[in-house]
Design a protein around this motif. Sequence first.
Motif, PDB file in Angstrom:
ATOM      1  N   THR A 276       0.747  -1.181  -0.039  1.00  0.00           N
ATOM      2  CA  THR A 276      -0.022   0.112   0.016  1.00  0.00           C
ATOM      3  C   THR A 276       0.986   1.294   0.072  1.00  0.00           C
ATOM      4  O   THR A 276       0.297   2.358  -0.440  1.00  0.00           O
ATOM      5  N   SER A 277       2.012   1.162   0.339  1.00  0.00           N
ATOM      6  CA  SER A 277       2.850   2.454   0.470  1.00  0.00           C
ATOM      7  C   SER A 277       4.033   2.401  -0.377  1.00  0.00           C
ATOM      8  O   SER A 277       5.032   3.519  -0.594  1.00  0.00           O
ATOM      9  N   ALA A 278       4.155   1.252  -1.385  1.00  0.00           N
ATOM     10  CA  ALA A 278       5.302   1.090  -2.139  1.00  0.00           C
ATOM     11  C   ALA A 278       5.266   2.251  -3.288  1.00  0.00           C
ATOM     12  O   ALA A 278       4.155   2.649  -3.773  1.00  0.00           O
ATOM     13  N   ARG A 279       6.346   2.536  -3.640  1.00  0.00           N
ATOM     14  CA  ARG A 279       6.641   3.548  -4.690  1.00  0.00           C
ATOM     15  C   ARG A 279       7.889   2.997  -5.653  1.00  0.00           C
ATOM     16  O   ARG A 279       8.853   2.667  -5.102  1.00  0.00           O
ATOM     17  N   PRO A 280       7.979   3.731  -6.777  1.00  0.00           N
ATOM     18  CA  PRO A 280       9.177   3.167  -7.552  1.00  0.00           C
ATOM     19  C   PRO A 280      10.205   3.921  -7.016  1.00  0.00           C
ATOM     20  O   PRO A 280      10.244   5.012  -6.312  1.00  0.00           O
ATOM     21  N   SER A 281      11.496   3.527  -7.376  1.00  0.00           N
ATOM     22  CA  SER A 281      12.547   3.974  -6.969  1.00  0.00           C
ATOM     23  C   SER A 281      12.908   5.305  -7.492  1.00  0.00           C
ATOM     24  O   SER A 281      12.200   5.726  -8.495  1.00  0.00           O
ATOM     25  N   PRO A 282      13.711   6.246  -7.044  1.00  0.00           N
ATOM     26  CA  PRO A 282      13.800   7.718  -7.476  1.00  0.00           C
ATOM     27  C   PRO A 282      14.469   7.830  -8.851  1.00  0.00           C
ATOM     28  O   PRO A 282      14.970   6.888  -9.334  1.00  0.00           O
ATOM     29  N   GLU A 283      14.067   8.713  -9.465  1.00  0.00           N
ATOM     30  CA  GLU A 283      14.560   9.184 -10.829  1.00  0.00           C
ATOM     31  C   GLU A 283      16.029   9.603 -10.791  1.00  0.00           C
ATOM     32  O   GLU A 283      16.302  10.353 -10.228  1.00  0.00           O
ATOM     33  N   PRO A 284      16.678   8.865 -11.614  1.00  0.00           N
ATOM     34  CA  PRO A 284      18.162   9.404 -11.521  1.00  0.00           C
ATOM     35  C   PRO A 284      18.435  10.797 -11.891  1.00  0.00           C
ATOM     36  O   PRO A 284      17.607  11.079 -13.021  1.00  0.00           O
ATOM     37  N   PRO A 285      19.539  11.902 -11.498  1.00  0.00           N
ATOM     38  CA  PRO A 285      19.443  12.935 -12.138  1.00  0.00           C
ATOM     39  C   PRO A 285      20.121  13.072 -13.665  1.00  0.00           C
ATOM     40  O   PRO A 285      20.798  11.710 -13.865  1.00  0.00           O
ATOM     41  N   GLU A 286      20.042  13.581 -14.387  1.00  0.00           N
ATOM     42  CA  GLU A 286      20.395  13.625 -15.650  1.00  0.00           C
ATOM     43  C   GLU A 286      22.206  13.329 -15.950  1.00  0.00           C
ATOM     44  O   GLU A 286      22.672  12.706 -16.701  1.00  0.00           O
ATOM     45  N   SER A 287      22.718  13.927 -14.862  1.00  0.00           N
ATOM     46  CA  SER A 287      24.231  13.548 -14.698  1.00  0.00           C
ATOM     47  C   SER A 287      24.549  12.258 -14.326  1.00  0.00           C
ATOM     48  O   SER A 287      25.743  11.929 -14.287  1.00  0.00           O
TER      49      SER A 287
END
Length: 290
Positions: A276-287
Motif C-alpha cells: 500500500t505504501s510502495a513507490r518506484p525507486s527515484p528518478e536518476p539525475p541527468e548527470s
Amino acid sequence: MAKNAKNKRRERAAPEPVVEHVDGGLAELIPDRDRPRGWTLLIDGAPQSHVDLDEPSYLDFAYQRRLGHIADLTAPQGQPVHVLHLGGGAFSLARYVAATRPRSTQQIVEVDAALVQLVRKELPLDAQARIRVRSVDARAGLGKVADGWADLVIADVFSGARTPGHLTSTEFLADVRRVLKPGGFYAANLADGPPLAYLRGQIATAAAVWPELALAADPAVLRGRRFGNAVLLASDRTLPIAEWTRRIATDPHPGRVEHGRELADFTGGAAVVTDTSARPSPEPPESAFK
C-alpha cells in the motif's frame, strides 16, 4: 598501400552499434572498444548490462561484480546451483553463473519480450547452458516458482532507470523468501541518491523478512554524495561478510560493506514498505550516466 588497405578492412569489420525499440524504450547495444566481443546494453540512455561473449565470467560494472561475488559465495566453488534472476538485461549474471558453475539450473524473468528477443538474436546464450527465460512481470514470474527451489535470487529490475514499486514491498520479499531454500541468498541491485530515503526503506523492509543483512556500495553513495547503485544481501543464515568485504575491497572500483550495528544506524529507523505504501525507486539525475 597494402598496410593501409589492411587497416581499412579491419575498420570495416569492427562491430556496429545495434539500436532497436523495445517495450521498455530505446535499446542500444554498444560495442566495447577494448573487448572484441564485448557489448554494453543501454535502455533510453541508461546503462543496463555489459557482456563479453568470449569471456562470460568477466563482469564490467561494479554492481554486477558485487552480485557476482555473491554468486561465488552461495555454495562451494564449482557446485551447481539453482538461480532465479528477476530482471534479465543482457543476461550477464546468468552467463556468469553458467560459466563459473557448469550444470547450474537458472530461470530469468524479464517482462520486456522485445528486449529478450533482441538479446537472444544479437548476444545468443550458450546452447548448453541450462537457462530458461520467461517474458512476464517479475512478481508474477516469482509467484510461479516452487517453494524452496532457489539457492540464490537476484533482483535487478528496472523500468527505464527505476525499480517498479510493486517489487519493493514486504509482500514481494516474503514471496522471495518462500522461493529460497533454507540458507539461500537474496541479492538486490538498488539505485538511489541523496537523501537515500529509498535505500534506507529497502533495508528496513528486508530486515522485516530476513535476520541477516549486508549492503555494499561506493563510499560516496553511502555518504549521500551522489546517485549510484548499492547491492543488498540477505539470508536466514550467517553471511560471509569477511570474504565478501575482501573481494569488494580489491575490485577495480572498490566499495564498502555495511552490516550489523553500522547498517542499522545507517537505516535510521526508516519505515517498512508495504504494497500500500510502495513507490518506484527515484528518478536518476541527468548527470548520473555522464
